[in-house]
Scaffold this motif. Structure first.
Motif, PDB file in Angstrom:
ATOM      1  N   VAL A 239       0.917  -1.157   0.019  1.00 37.71           N
ATOM      2  CA  VAL A 239      -0.019  -0.013  -0.019  1.00 37.71           C
ATOM      3  C   VAL A 239       0.867   1.087   0.087  1.00 37.71           C
ATOM      4  O   VAL A 239       0.799   2.223  -0.680  1.00 37.71           O
ATOM      5  CB  VAL A 239      -1.051   0.050   0.988  1.00 37.71           C
ATOM      6  N   SER A 240       2.088   1.146   0.836  1.00 34.78           N
ATOM      7  CA  SER A 240       2.809   2.388   0.831  1.00 34.78           C
ATOM      8  C   SER A 240       4.371   2.048   1.475  1.00 34.78           C
ATOM      9  O   SER A 240       4.352   0.676   2.024  1.00 34.78           O
ATOM     10  CB  SER A 240       1.966   3.342   1.662  1.00 34.78           C
ATOM     11  N   ASP A 243       3.788   0.319   4.693  1.00 28.31           N
ATOM     12  CA  ASP A 243       3.358  -0.867   4.796  1.00 28.31           C
ATOM     13  C   ASP A 243       4.516  -1.873   4.604  1.00 28.31           C
ATOM     14  O   ASP A 243       4.455  -3.022   4.994  1.00 28.31           O
ATOM     15  CB  ASP A 243       2.455  -1.269   3.697  1.00 28.31           C
ATOM     16  N   ASN A 258      -1.644  -9.572   1.398  1.00 28.03           N
ATOM     17  CA  ASN A 258      -1.502  -8.734   0.211  1.00 28.03           C
ATOM     18  C   ASN A 258      -1.629  -9.495  -1.155  1.00 28.03           C
ATOM     19  O   ASN A 258      -1.048 -10.359  -1.103  1.00 28.03           O
ATOM     20  CB  ASN A 258      -0.218  -7.727   0.449  1.00 28.03           C
ATOM     21  N   GLU A 338      -6.222  -4.138  -1.240  1.00 32.99           N
ATOM     22  CA  GLU A 338      -5.560  -3.284  -0.325  1.00 32.99           C
ATOM     23  C   GLU A 338      -4.956  -2.089  -0.889  1.00 32.99           C
ATOM     24  O   GLU A 338      -4.902  -1.162  -0.297  1.00 32.99           O
ATOM     25  CB  GLU A 338      -4.350  -3.985   0.487  1.00 32.99           C
ATOM     26  N   SER A 339      -4.844  -1.880  -2.152  1.00 32.18           N
ATOM     27  CA  SER A 339      -4.195  -0.836  -2.915  1.00 32.18           C
ATOM     28  C   SER A 339      -5.463  -0.236  -3.661  1.00 32.18           C
ATOM     29  O   SER A 339      -5.060   0.812  -4.479  1.00 32.18           O
ATOM     30  CB  SER A 339      -3.379  -1.333  -3.751  1.00 32.18           C
ATOM     31  N   ASN A 342      -5.128   3.725  -3.778  1.00 32.44           N
ATOM     32  CA  ASN A 342      -3.867   4.201  -4.553  1.00 32.44           C
ATOM     33  C   ASN A 342      -4.157   4.676  -5.986  1.00 32.44           C
ATOM     34  O   ASN A 342      -4.770   4.065  -6.791  1.00 32.44           O
ATOM     35  CB  ASN A 342      -2.627   3.417  -4.474  1.00 32.44           C
TER      36      ASN A 342
END
Length: 559
Positions: A239-240, A243, A258, A338-339, A342
């Motif tokens: 995610v980042s 993460d 993930n 999860e993303s 984004n």
């Protein structure tokens, strides 16, 4: 004929930029495709992959399996194998150059062109997956048209070799002023593809495969004739940057839930239930919103899937050291995973969710693999593997919505070590209540686990951050890895178990014989008593492990 089985698109190479700079072109008729779900029986493979595997099994593997299974020189299974065609695959773990060299040396032990080979599994394999350093050897083997492994690494009259004596992050004078993951991807191209030589290695005017695309594997001779195991590179989402760095466990960086992504010569996408979709790899990087092109957009990206970029995205060696928030990024679709929030999809090292062996793609129900040979060069403890990856994959399959099945393995490192499972080949999943059809939920493949373990030839527990190897060390590493694969279950580090080849043959055919309704033969049962993870081998395994370590110990880490 191949040209009849594969779509016409393979007959013509796409028009791509002369240099690495993604551009745009007309989109295919269908850009985003769903993989479906194994829960309702709708899961399918991409059309081009399905055609390739059908062609390979029918026109290449059928005769090879017939010869191997009937060859008494490599041992008898005790079955009538005339109608048995197993489905096997190979997974090569991550671990930087250590994993790449270990993978190459181990694969050479299963290459029919090698006089020391104990089984021609490289030639018999449906799929071969790799992540991180494992993706280097898998992609290099495919891109260089499947030469023998020692030539691939060391060079020959037709191969330039990996040039591992040159530091992997400094391929040209002044090119890398700092350790930067984007430039690192370009540096990989200097080593694992076939344009850079020792003579031009430091010449900044040479392209160094900067326009080579991952999809170019399609146009190699062995791929066109379906003689190449279908290669898959594995990576994972994050995610980042937070993460990746805020870990609750010393072994977990990316959450195990993930989404895993895979890159093949045909597709980019994921079979995970969070996405279960793919696009043609030629169009990777195309921006989609809720599965469609943005309003006012009529063209798709091409040329994004640079070969060095692909293996660099799977092997983000330095992303733990660099605080670069835009590491390994591609435009994203807007699905509920999860993303989803984004604007870009961040991909990172495929092993940073603790699954350092790329089992994921090989557990896909639509691929229905009978056996997976897992080559593990992880750095769990003093740069030796301790089974962490197998336990992680077992844990993930229990929580990812029933899309995958995995055989029982020890749940703790202590059990792996106590039973000696990190120092010898072990079969997991020998016994199953299913009928051998691994496309059915609840049925899992048999896993043949081959860990990197000590030999008297070379200390192969080198650091993942060992960035160059002398020519002599490369050769010694390859020989040590090959010896480790050939010796089987033996107390003598230089010895060879004569029952290892027939035991492996029994493992390859185990699920196929169940599908055929055959009872396990006495010949295979005796061998399974030694090699399977089961009660019959626990006591002897624990005792031999102690004697092994006391007799020669773990070699010191090479600096």
């Amino acid at each position: 004929m191949l040209t009849l089985l594969l779509p016409l698109v393979l007959a013509l190479a796409p028009v791509v930029p002369a240099n690495y700079a993604p551009t745009s072109a007309a989109c295919p008729a269908t850009l985003l495709q769903s993989y479906g779900s194994p829960l309702d029986g709708s899961q399918t493979l991409a059309e081009r992959e399905s055609a390739y595997i059908t062609n390979r099994r029918s026109n290449v593997l059928s005769s090879l399996w017939s010869f191997y299974l009937s060859d008494t020189a490599s041992g008898s299974t005790g079955y009538d194998t005339s109608n048995l065609v197993p489905r096997v695959s190979i997974a090569v773990s991550g671990g930087g150059y250590r994993a790449a060299l270990f993978g190459a040396g181990t694969l050479s032990a299963f290459d029919s062109r090698n006089s020391s080979s104990i089984a021609p599994l490289l030639q018999l394999t449906d799929y071969i997956s790799g992540l991180s350093g494992g993706s280097w050897v898998v992609t290099s083997l495919a891109m260089n048209d499947m030469p023998d492994l020692f030539s691939l690494v060391l060079g020959s009259s037709s191969q330039v070799g990996w040039k591992a004596d040159h530091n992997i992050v400094a391929p040209a004078s002044g090119l890398l002023a700092v350790v930067d993951d984007g430039l690192y991807r370009r540096a990989l191209s200097f080593h694992f593809f076939n344009s850079t030589t020792d003579d031009n290695f430091y010449d900044p005017t040479i392209p160094h495969d900067n326009a080579l695309l991952f999809s170019d594997i399609q146009y190699t001779a062995n791929f066109e004739s379906a003689a190449l195991p279908f290669p898959i590179v594995v990576t994972t989402s994050r995610v980042s940057v937070d993460d990746q760095t805020d870990a609750e466990s010393p072994f977990t960086v990316i959450p195990i839930t993930n989404t895993q992504f895979e890159i093949t010569p045909y597709t980019f996408g994921s079979f995970d239930p969070t996405l279960a979709a793919h696009v043609p790899v030629e169009n990777a990087g195309t921006r989609l919103i809720k599965g469609a092109l943005p309003s006012g957009t009529s063209e798709c990206t091409i040329g994004f899937e640079n070969a060095g970029f692909v293996i660099g995205s799977s092997a983000a060696l330095f992303n733990g050291a660099d605080d670069l928030s835009d590491l390994n990024t591609v435009p994203t679709t807007s699905y509920t995973f999860e993303s989803a929030d984004n604007q870009i999809l961040e991909l990172t090292d495929g092993g940073e969710d603790s699954q350092n062996i790329p089992f994921g793609p090989l557990l896909v129900k639509a691929r229905a693999q009978d056996m997976i040979m897992a080559l593990d060069a992880s750095a769990d403890d003093e740069n030796w593997p301790t089974g962490v990856s197998l336990s992680a994959t077992q844990n993930r399959t229990a929580i990812v919505h029933g899309f995958y099945d995995f055989p029982p393995v020890p749940s703790t490192t202590e059990e792996f070590l106590t039973l000696g499972l990190t120092t010898r080949p072990t079969f997991f999943g020998c016994n199953t209540t299913g009928n051998g059809d691994t496309s059915v939920l609840g049925n899992y493949p048999l896993v043949v686990y081959l860990p990197n373990s000590p030999t008297s030839i070379f200390a192969t527990n080198t650091s993942s951050y060992t960035l160059d190897y002398s020519d002599a060390d490369q050769l010694s590493f390859l020989e040590a890895a090959q010896t480790n694969a050939i010796r089987g279950y033996t107390l003598d580090t230089n010895g060879v178990d004569s029952l290892w080849p027939p035991a492996l043959k029994c493992a390859t055919v185990e699920r196929a014989r169940k599908r055929a309704g055959l009872s396990r033969s006495s010949e295979c049962q005796i061998l399974f008593d030694t090699y399977c993870y089961a009660d019959g081998v626990v006591e002897s395994a624990a005792a031999t492990t102690t004697r092994q370590r006391r007799s020669y110990g773990y070699p010191p880490q090479m600096t």
